[in-house]
Design a protein around this motif. Structure first.
Motif, PDB file in Angstrom:
ATOM      1  N   ASP A  38      61.335  47.697  46.649  1.00  0.00           N
ATOM      2  CA  ASP A  38      60.495  48.436  47.584  1.00  0.00           C
ATOM      3  C   ASP A  38      59.181  48.916  46.961  1.00  0.00           C
ATOM      4  N   PHE A  39      59.000  48.643  45.675  1.00  0.00           N
ATOM      5  CA  PHE A  39      57.787  49.088  44.986  1.00  0.00           C
ATOM      6  C   PHE A  39      56.559  48.351  45.533  1.00  0.00           C
ATOM      7  N   LYS A  40      55.536  49.125  45.903  1.00  0.00           N
ATOM      8  CA  LYS A  40      54.302  48.544  46.426  1.00  0.00           C
ATOM      9  C   LYS A  40      53.107  49.261  45.828  1.00  0.00           C
ATOM     10  N   THR A  41      52.119  48.499  45.402  1.00  0.00           N
ATOM     11  CA  THR A  41      50.895  49.085  44.882  1.00  0.00           C
ATOM     12  C   THR A  41      49.747  48.111  45.115  1.00  0.00           C
ATOM     13  N   ARG A  42      48.580  48.479  44.638  1.00  0.00           N
ATOM     14  CA  ARG A  42      47.410  47.631  44.862  1.00  0.00           C
ATOM     15  C   ARG A  42      47.478  46.349  44.027  1.00  0.00           C
ATOM     16  N   ASP A  43      47.026  45.251  44.618  1.00  0.00           N
ATOM     17  CA  ASP A  43      46.909  43.999  43.877  1.00  0.00           C
ATOM     18  C   ASP A  43      45.755  44.088  42.882  1.00  0.00           C
ATOM     19  N   VAL A  44      45.768  43.184  41.908  1.00  0.00           N
ATOM     20  CA  VAL A  44      44.634  42.999  41.005  1.00  0.00           C
ATOM     21  C   VAL A  44      43.741  41.922  41.616  1.00  0.00           C
ATOM     22  N   LEU A  45      42.486  42.245  41.841  1.00  0.00           N
ATOM     23  CA  LEU A  45      41.530  41.301  42.404  1.00  0.00           C
ATOM     24  C   LEU A  45      40.800  40.591  41.269  1.00  0.00           C
ATOM     25  N   VAL A  46      40.772  39.263  41.303  1.00  0.00           N
ATOM     26  CA  VAL A  46      40.119  38.461  40.266  1.00  0.00           C
ATOM     27  C   VAL A  46      39.017  37.620  40.906  1.00  0.00           C
ATOM     28  N   VAL A  47      37.797  37.817  40.443  1.00  0.00           N
ATOM     29  CA  VAL A  47      36.637  37.098  40.980  1.00  0.00           C
ATOM     30  C   VAL A  47      35.901  36.427  39.831  1.00  0.00           C
ATOM     31  N   THR A  48      35.735  35.117  39.923  1.00  0.00           N
ATOM     32  CA  THR A  48      34.968  34.367  38.936  1.00  0.00           C
ATOM     33  C   THR A  48      33.672  33.894  39.576  1.00  0.00           C
ATOM     34  N   GLY A  49      32.568  34.061  38.857  1.00  0.00           N
ATOM     35  CA  GLY A  49      31.282  33.648  39.407  1.00  0.00           C
ATOM     36  C   GLY A  49      30.262  33.384  38.321  1.00  0.00           C
ATOM     37  N   LEU A  50      29.087  32.946  38.762  1.00  0.00           N
ATOM     38  CA  LEU A  50      27.976  32.672  37.858  1.00  0.00           C
ATOM     39  C   LEU A  50      27.015  33.848  37.846  1.00  0.00           C
ATOM     40  N   VAL A  51      26.691  34.323  36.648  1.00  0.00           N
ATOM     41  CA  VAL A  51      25.658  35.344  36.492  1.00  0.00           C
ATOM     42  C   VAL A  51      24.305  34.636  36.576  1.00  0.00           C
ATOM     43  N   LEU A  52      23.435  35.159  37.422  1.00  0.00           N
ATOM     44  CA  LEU A  52      22.132  34.533  37.616  1.00  0.00           C
ATOM     45  C   LEU A  52      21.031  35.372  36.962  1.00  0.00           C
ATOM     46  N   PRO A  53      20.036  34.709  36.332  1.00  0.00           N
ATOM     47  CA  PRO A  53      19.738  33.277  36.395  1.00  0.00           C
ATOM     48  C   PRO A  53      20.320  32.453  35.249  1.00  0.00           C
ATOM     49  N   THR A  54      21.146  33.026  34.362  1.00  0.00           N
ATOM     50  CA  THR A  54      21.563  32.311  33.156  1.00  0.00           C
ATOM     51  C   THR A  54      22.653  31.285  33.395  1.00  0.00           C
ATOM     52  N   GLN A  55      23.377  31.409  34.532  1.00  0.00           N
ATOM     53  CA  GLN A  55      24.484  30.506  34.871  1.00  0.00           C
ATOM     54  C   GLN A  55      25.712  30.690  33.988  1.00  0.00           C
ATOM     55  N   ASP A  56      25.809  31.798  33.275  1.00  0.00           N
ATOM     56  CA  ASP A  56      27.025  32.104  32.520  1.00  0.00           C
ATOM     57  C   ASP A  56      28.157  32.433  33.486  1.00  0.00           C
ATOM     58  N   THR A  57      29.372  31.989  33.152  1.00  0.00           N
ATOM     59  CA  THR A  57      30.531  32.252  33.996  1.00  0.00           C
ATOM     60  C   THR A  57      31.201  33.557  33.574  1.00  0.00           C
ATOM     61  N   LEU A  58      31.356  34.461  34.535  1.00  0.00           N
ATOM     62  CA  LEU A  58      31.963  35.762  34.283  1.00  0.00           C
ATOM     63  C   LEU A  58      33.149  35.949  35.217  1.00  0.00           C
ATOM     64  N   THR A  59      34.283  36.387  34.662  1.00  0.00           N
ATOM     65  CA  THR A  59      35.461  36.712  35.471  1.00  0.00           C
ATOM     66  C   THR A  59      35.648  38.217  35.498  1.00  0.00           C
ATOM     67  N   VAL A  60      35.745  38.770  36.701  1.00  0.00           N
ATOM     68  CA  VAL A  60      35.863  40.209  36.904  1.00  0.00           C
ATOM     69  C   VAL A  60      37.234  40.525  37.497  1.00  0.00           C
ATOM     70  N   LEU A  61      37.941  41.479  36.898  1.00  0.00           N
ATOM     71  CA  LEU A  61      39.235  41.932  37.402  1.00  0.00           C
ATOM     72  C   LEU A  61      39.075  43.367  37.900  1.00  0.00           C
ATOM     73  N   VAL A  62      39.300  43.586  39.199  1.00  0.00           N
ATOM     74  CA  VAL A  62      39.165  44.916  39.791  1.00  0.00           C
ATOM     75  C   VAL A  62      40.558  45.505  40.001  1.00  0.00           C
ATOM     76  N   ASN A  63      40.739  46.750  39.536  1.00  0.00           N
ATOM     77  CA  ASN A  63      42.061  47.357  39.477  1.00  0.00           C
ATOM     78  C   ASN A  63      42.092  48.743  40.104  1.00  0.00           C
ATOM     79  N   HIS A  64      43.273  49.103  40.607  1.00  0.00           N
ATOM     80  CA  HIS A  64      43.603  50.494  40.929  1.00  0.00           C
ATOM     81  C   HIS A  64      45.089  50.647  40.655  1.00  0.00           C
ATOM     82  N   TRP A  65      45.403  51.101  39.447  1.00  0.00           N
ATOM     83  CA  TRP A  65      46.787  51.161  39.012  1.00  0.00           C
ATOM     84  C   TRP A  65      47.526  52.329  39.683  1.00  0.00           C
TER      85      TRP A  65
END
Length: 346
Positions: free
Chosen positions: A156-183
């Protein structure tokens, strides 16, 4: 083979699109990454699938459409001033009720239509989720996922999911992965510690998987972890180190640790400031380990403390100006202060 070729073509088009959008940008502009707990950003509509009764027009709080609009205006005003005059390039959010609230926030006049968003519904009983706002001219989203936090001993345990977003930082085109949390919250005292360790294990697994797949891993973990930088879930389970010098390949550095050591914090509880809001980076984002790509600007971790975020009443001066205290409406912002860092683009 056709599906693979189409996927490659799609990714190429995304990169080219990002180049055209960012042609006026220069790598001299630092990239601002922020996190901000919205403290109960609920709409005024009854959702039968969650427990949102506290934030409805007929509740003791009298959460009316007018108060909802005031809240949106306040939160967007704060976001628009974090890190630079045009707002952060990405900002993680917690305590948002649903996609509607995130969309309404992104569309506020003070944010000037600059932001896209990523949101998924979480299984949290109150319906509060995490999300990511991103400046469309500075971050090109490539992939989004969510990861659940499960307690094997409690179905029955329920909590917030971990959101994972991968994208390109502009203008350098470096790939960055962001994990958003609420523990999980600290409610329950010591009995709640294991819940945050469960969330930390999920985040650690995601980071380890990314680091095993790629030579360079630009990973940024942000969120309200409901624990301090030196608590077990953060320092031991997740393995976020207190200094860059102690951080080895495949490990993480907690940019908020030095602020905690200085006695600073993002959340006030019973007169004590706690550093519950974190921005944690991977080894490869440390400048001494990375000469060509994006990198953390050393010492740039900051708690945003604009005057309007605080109480002016002499009795409570210095406390965050909240939307409510109990059922008393103050018309303020959040019980948390935003945090942010700068990344240098090369």
């Amino acid at each position: 083979m056709l599906r693979i070729n189409l996927l490659l073509l799609s990714l190429c088009l995304l990169v080219l699109s990002g180049c055209s959008q960012s042609q006026k940008l220069t790598a001299k502009q630092p990239f601002v990454a922020a996190f901000y707990n919205q403290e109960n950003l609920f709409d005024t509509e009854d959702d039968p699938l969650i427990d949102d009764a506290e934030f409805l027009p007929g509740s003791p709080k009298k959460w009316t459409p007018e108060r909802y609009q005031q809240k949106l205006g306040n939160m967007s005003k704060a976001i628009s001033q974090i890190g630079n005059p045009t707002g952060p390039d990405i900002v993680g959010l917690s305590e948002v009720e649903n996609e509607k609230t995130v969309k309404d926030l992104a569309n506020q006049p003070s944010l000037k239509g600059n932001y896209g968003y990523v949101h998924f519904d979480s299984p949290d009983n109150r319906g509060i989720d995490v999300a990511l706002l991103y400046k469309k001219s500075r971050f090109q989203v490539l992939n989004t996922q969510k990861y659940g936090v499960i307690d094997p001993a409690n179905a029955d345990f329920k909590t917030r999911d971990v959101l994972v977003v991968t994208g390109l930082v502009l203008p350098t085109q470096d790939t960055l992965t962001v994990l958003v949390n609420h523990w999980p919250s600290r409610r329950g005292g010591n009995e709640s510690i294991y819940k945050r360790k469960l969330a930390a294990e999920v985040v650690k697994h995601i980071c380890d998987s990314l680091m095993n797949r790629f030579d360079k891993d630009y990973i940024l973990i942000m969120g309200d972890l409901n624990d301090e930088p030196n608590d077990e879930s953060v320092k031991e389970t997740l393995g976020a180190k207190p200094t860059p010098e102690q951080t080895r390949p495949g490990e993480l550095f907690n940019t908020m640790y030095p602020l905690k050591e200085q006695g600073k914090g993002s959340h006030l509880y019973k007169g004590n400031w706690g550093m519950l809001d974190h921005i944690i980076i991977s080894y490869d984002l440390l400048p001494q380990n990375n000469k060509k790509g994006i990198s953390y600007v050393m010492g740039s971790a900051t708690i945003f403390k604009a005057d309007f975020l605080f109480e002016t009443d002499p009795k409570y001066k210095g406390s965050p100006l909240r939307t409510y205290v109990g059922d008393k409406y103050l018309g303020g912002y959040s019980d948390h202060l935003p945090v942010y860092i700068y990344l240098k683009l090369k």
